[in-house]
Scaffold this active site. Structure first.
Site, PDB file in Angstrom:
ATOM      1  N   HIS A  89       0.847  -1.207   0.000  1.00 34.35           N
ATOM      2  CA  HIS A  89       0.000   0.000   0.000  1.00 34.35           C
ATOM      3  C   HIS A  89       0.872   1.243   0.000  1.00 34.35           C
ATOM      4  O   HIS A  89       2.089   1.152   0.117  1.00 34.35           O
ATOM      5  CB  HIS A  89      -0.997  -0.024   1.166  1.00 34.35           C
ATOM      6  CG  HIS A  89      -0.408   0.088   2.531  1.00 34.35           C
ATOM      7  ND1 HIS A  89       0.425  -0.866   3.078  1.00 34.35           N
ATOM      8  CD2 HIS A  89      -0.535   1.052   3.483  1.00 34.35           C
ATOM      9  CE1 HIS A  89       0.776  -0.504   4.296  1.00 34.35           C
ATOM     10  NE2 HIS A  89       0.211   0.663   4.579  1.00 34.35           N
TER      11      HIS A  89
ATOM     12  N   HIS B  58       1.283   3.987   1.959  1.00 37.05           N
ATOM     13  CA  HIS B  58       1.744   4.790   3.100  1.00 37.05           C
ATOM     14  C   HIS B  58       3.265   4.949   3.077  1.00 37.05           C
ATOM     15  O   HIS B  58       3.992   4.020   2.705  1.00 37.05           O
ATOM     16  CB  HIS B  58       1.300   4.163   4.426  1.00 37.05           C
ATOM     17  CG  HIS B  58      -0.148   4.397   4.711  1.00 37.05           C
ATOM     18  ND1 HIS B  58      -0.878   3.603   5.570  1.00 37.05           N
ATOM     19  CD2 HIS B  58      -1.009   5.347   4.252  1.00 37.05           C
ATOM     20  CE1 HIS B  58      -2.121   4.047   5.628  1.00 37.05           C
ATOM     21  NE2 HIS B  58      -2.232   5.100   4.833  1.00 37.05           N
TER      22      HIS B  58
ATOM     23  N   ASP C 229       5.564   4.929   5.251  1.00 38.30           N
ATOM     24  CA  ASP C 229       6.412   3.984   5.991  1.00 38.30           C
ATOM     25  C   ASP C 229       6.473   2.620   5.288  1.00 38.30           C
ATOM     26  O   ASP C 229       6.997   1.649   5.848  1.00 38.30           O
ATOM     27  CB  ASP C 229       5.932   3.833   7.445  1.00 38.30           C
ATOM     28  CG  ASP C 229       4.540   3.263   7.558  1.00 38.30           C
ATOM     29  OD1 ASP C 229       3.643   3.723   6.825  1.00 38.30           O
ATOM     30  OD2 ASP C 229       4.328   2.351   8.379  1.00 38.30           O
ATOM     31  N   HIS C 230       5.942   2.542   4.046  1.00 43.62           N
ATOM     32  CA  HIS C 230       6.055   1.317   3.248  1.00 43.62           C
ATOM     33  C   HIS C 230       6.689   1.579   1.883  1.00 43.62           C
ATOM     34  O   HIS C 230       7.178   0.651   1.240  1.00 43.62           O
ATOM     35  CB  HIS C 230       4.679   0.653   3.092  1.00 43.62           C
ATOM     36  CG  HIS C 230       4.118   0.210   4.413  1.00 43.62           C
ATOM     37  ND1 HIS C 230       4.091  -1.098   4.833  1.00 43.62           N
ATOM     38  CD2 HIS C 230       3.630   0.939   5.447  1.00 43.62           C
ATOM     39  CE1 HIS C 230       3.595  -1.152   6.060  1.00 43.62           C
ATOM     40  NE2 HIS C 230       3.302   0.076   6.459  1.00 43.62           N
TER      41      HIS C 230
ATOM     42  N   HIS D  94      -7.545  -0.920   5.523  1.00 49.94           N
ATOM     43  CA  HIS D  94      -6.516  -0.003   6.033  1.00 49.94           C
ATOM     44  C   HIS D  94      -6.369   1.157   5.036  1.00 49.94           C
ATOM     45  O   HIS D  94      -6.421   2.326   5.411  1.00 49.94           O
ATOM     46  CB  HIS D  94      -5.214  -0.770   6.208  1.00 49.94           C
ATOM     47  CG  HIS D  94      -4.062   0.053   6.695  1.00 49.94           C
ATOM     48  ND1 HIS D  94      -4.016   0.600   7.953  1.00 49.94           N
ATOM     49  CD2 HIS D  94      -2.905   0.408   6.085  1.00 49.94           C
ATOM     50  CE1 HIS D  94      -2.872   1.277   8.088  1.00 49.94           C
ATOM     51  NE2 HIS D  94      -2.187   1.167   6.971  1.00 49.94           N
TER      52      HIS D  94
ATOM     53  N   ASP E 255      -0.141  -3.929   6.179  1.00 55.03           N
ATOM     54  CA  ASP E 255      -0.826  -3.456   7.384  1.00 55.03           C
ATOM     55  C   ASP E 255      -2.278  -3.925   7.443  1.00 55.03           C
ATOM     56  O   ASP E 255      -3.127  -3.264   8.031  1.00 55.03           O
ATOM     57  CB  ASP E 255      -0.791  -1.920   7.451  1.00 55.03           C
ATOM     58  CG  ASP E 255       0.595  -1.381   7.758  1.00 55.03           C
ATOM     59  OD1 ASP E 255       1.520  -2.194   7.996  1.00 55.03           O
ATOM     60  OD2 ASP E 255       0.750  -0.145   7.741  1.00 55.03           O
TER      61      ASP E 255
ATOM     62  N   HIS F 106       4.392  -4.460  10.796  1.00 49.56           N
ATOM     63  CA  HIS F 106       4.828  -3.741  12.005  1.00 49.56           C
ATOM     64  C   HIS F 106       4.981  -4.674  13.202  1.00 49.56           C
ATOM     65  O   HIS F 106       4.202  -5.612  13.373  1.00 49.56           O
ATOM     66  CB  HIS F 106       3.800  -2.663  12.397  1.00 49.56           C
ATOM     67  CG  HIS F 106       3.762  -1.488  11.479  1.00 49.56           C
ATOM     68  ND1 HIS F 106       4.537  -0.369  11.662  1.00 49.56           N
ATOM     69  CD2 HIS F 106       3.033  -1.268  10.350  1.00 49.56           C
ATOM     70  CE1 HIS F 106       4.281   0.503  10.694  1.00 49.56           C
ATOM     71  NE2 HIS F 106       3.381  -0.021   9.884  1.00 49.56           N
TER      72      HIS F 106
HETATM   73 FE    FE Z   1       2.508   0.940   8.159  1.00 50.84          FE
HETATM   74 ZN    ZN Z   2      -0.057   1.652   6.511  1.00 54.99          ZN
END
Ligand code: FE
Ligand code: ZN
Length: 256
Positions: free
Chosen positions: A57, A59, A61-62, A115, A134, A172
């Site tokens: 996805h 985001h 942090d990915h 998500h 996530d 995570h």
């Molecule tokens: Fe994440």
């Molecule tokens: Zn995420």
């Protein structure tokens, strides 16, 4: 056919970047590179040459390391067709049921909105490995940023159908907090208590809780159990349907 080798690299405060390697063909996918440098350093140490980036996805942090890694290695970026506009450098846009090749192995794509609206998961059936970003965590699930409880519940039910022996590679290290929350709902669940003990031991030793086994998640993860009578009774939610139970516990976790 040689087995896939999978390494999980901890980055940022609690993210995992997973490296999936087919030693026979020399193919290697980087799943959700939050950052570039620590991932490239680990690949160099392992002597694995990256051929693909698999994005679950959009985001940051990915995907934070996607463009730098692509520039450095020329690897192919795979992501959801629905997220074509927000996955940087995307080369291969995939939808539900698509099969992505990695050396001799193949991953099947599942669309798992909730998500985010375009979230996908990758399942290497022969290697019993699920890369789910996530959507599903050990004893938890992702927050609903762009989806409804009904969508997320349907997505989790799709993943729950996979074999018990599936190893779950999530995005995570949230497991300790998830254990504490899950125990508030179903304190007498033996599978949950066993997993709680295991998680306590792993974290004390500074070790990751990834991967987890899908069979153990089915037995212990509250977010996979909204339609299970034992769980609904223990949580005092027996009078509601599965989506309402899921929505209730997701809301409680947000406030936990
Ligand atoms: Fe994440
Ligand atoms: Zn995420």
């Amino acid at each position: 056919m040689a087995d896939l080798e999978i390494r999980s690299v901890p980055v940022l405060s609690d993210n995992y970047v997973h490296l999936v390697h087919d030693p026979e063909e020399g193919a290697c996918a980087i799943v959700d590179p939050a950052v570039a440098d620590p991932v490239l350093a680990e690949l160099k140490r392992l002597d694995w040459r990256p051929t693909h980036i698999f994005c679950t996805h959009h985001h940051n942090d990915h995907i934070g390391g996607v463009l730098d890694i692509k520039r450095a290695t020329g690897c192919t970026v795979v992501g959801a067709a629905a997220d074509r506009h927000r996955i940087p450098g995307i080369d291969q846009a995939v939808v539900e049921g698509d099969v992505v090749k990695l050396g001799h192995h193949t991953a099947r794509v599942f669309e798992v909105p909730g998500h985010t609206s375009g979230h996908i998961a990758y399942w290497f059936g022969n290697a019993h490995a699920l890369l789910c970003g996530d959507t599903l965590f050990s004893l938890g699930c992702g927050r609903l940023f762009e989806g409804t409880p009904a969508q997320m519940w349907a997505s989790l039910c799709k993943l729950r159908k996979l074999p018990d022996a599936t190893r779950v590679y999530f995005g995570h290290e949230y497991t300790k907090g998830n254990v504490d929350f899950a125990l508030t709902l179903e304190p007498d669940n033996q599978a949950l208590r066993a997993r709680a003990e295991e998680v306590g031991r792993l974290r004390e030793a500074g070790r990751p809780t990834v991967p987890s086994l899908l069979g153990s998640e089915k037995a212990a993860n509250p977010f996979l159990r909204a339609d299970v009578a034992d769980f609904r009774n223990a949580a005092g939610l027996a009078d509601r349907d599965a989506v309402a139970v899921f929505a209730e516990i997701r809301g409680r976790k947000d406030r936990f």
